[in-house]
Enzyme design. Sequence first.
Site: not given
Length: 289
Positions: A53, A97, A120
């Site tokens: 990422k 995460q 997200d």
Amino acid sequence: MTAQIINGKEIAKKKRSEIAKEVDELKKNHVIPGLAVILVGNNQASRTYVKSKQKACQELGMHSLLIEYPETVQESELLSKIDELNHDDAIHGILVQLPLPDHINEVKVIEAISPAKDVDGFHPINIGRMMTGQDAFLPCTPYGVMVMLEEMNIEIAGKHVVIIGRSNIVGKPSGQLFLNENATVTYCHSKTKNLEEHTKNADILVAAVGRANFITADYIKEGAVVIDVGINRNEEGKLCGDVDFEEAKEIASYITPVPGGVGPMTITMLMYNTLKAAKNFQSKLQKTK
Ligand code: GUN
């Protein structure tokens, strides 16, 4: 029939170059899209994802900030960092995460992220907006699947889509996005009886099971579009999907490989969402001027 391969790597490359151009445009207006990633503990898979990422951010000219905590971090510390990032004008997207250690309440952490920075697409506000067909940050993997189908000009309206898997990250939102595009959707999961009978009816089959090569030719209708969301290791330790690719490609009309299918699209859509968050921030700035 031998299926046409849906090349996720190529589609991701094209999308990323479009995103990079838009990042350059924003920079002319002195806004650099910024993504903050919070990583807790030492999970190797999480570490690898986070690295990818960050690399994607760098390649597209975005600002990336990695905040690492040990496994023992207190929930309150995470929540106060998220609060700080929510108010940081250099950060447009915040990602925690997953998974988090057991002593931390994942729902509480996700809900602490400002919906405007939830790149997200995991916050209940964004999920609700997606369900009601409003503008929202869409979860990256399902969103990536939709973009791939669009790029391949594969029609969705009126098609019977069968999703195997009901996770909050992939299965559930995938079904919703297909429904939003006027598909007829069936969800299958670990308690589904006679799985084959359902999957054999699918015009579009989405496998998000988490079991290597689980979907063999017997599960697939002739000419179906097969989307493999799985990332597994087979007995030899090689990366493979949920679908037995060699068998399935002889029956399907289109198929995504693993690796090189859905995987590259997930991070691409994360970059897209971060760009979108930065653009939203900039237009708000202009309105207040
Ligand atoms: N863990 C596995 N996939 C994801 C993802 O898409 N986002 C986050 N935040 N954590 C994950």
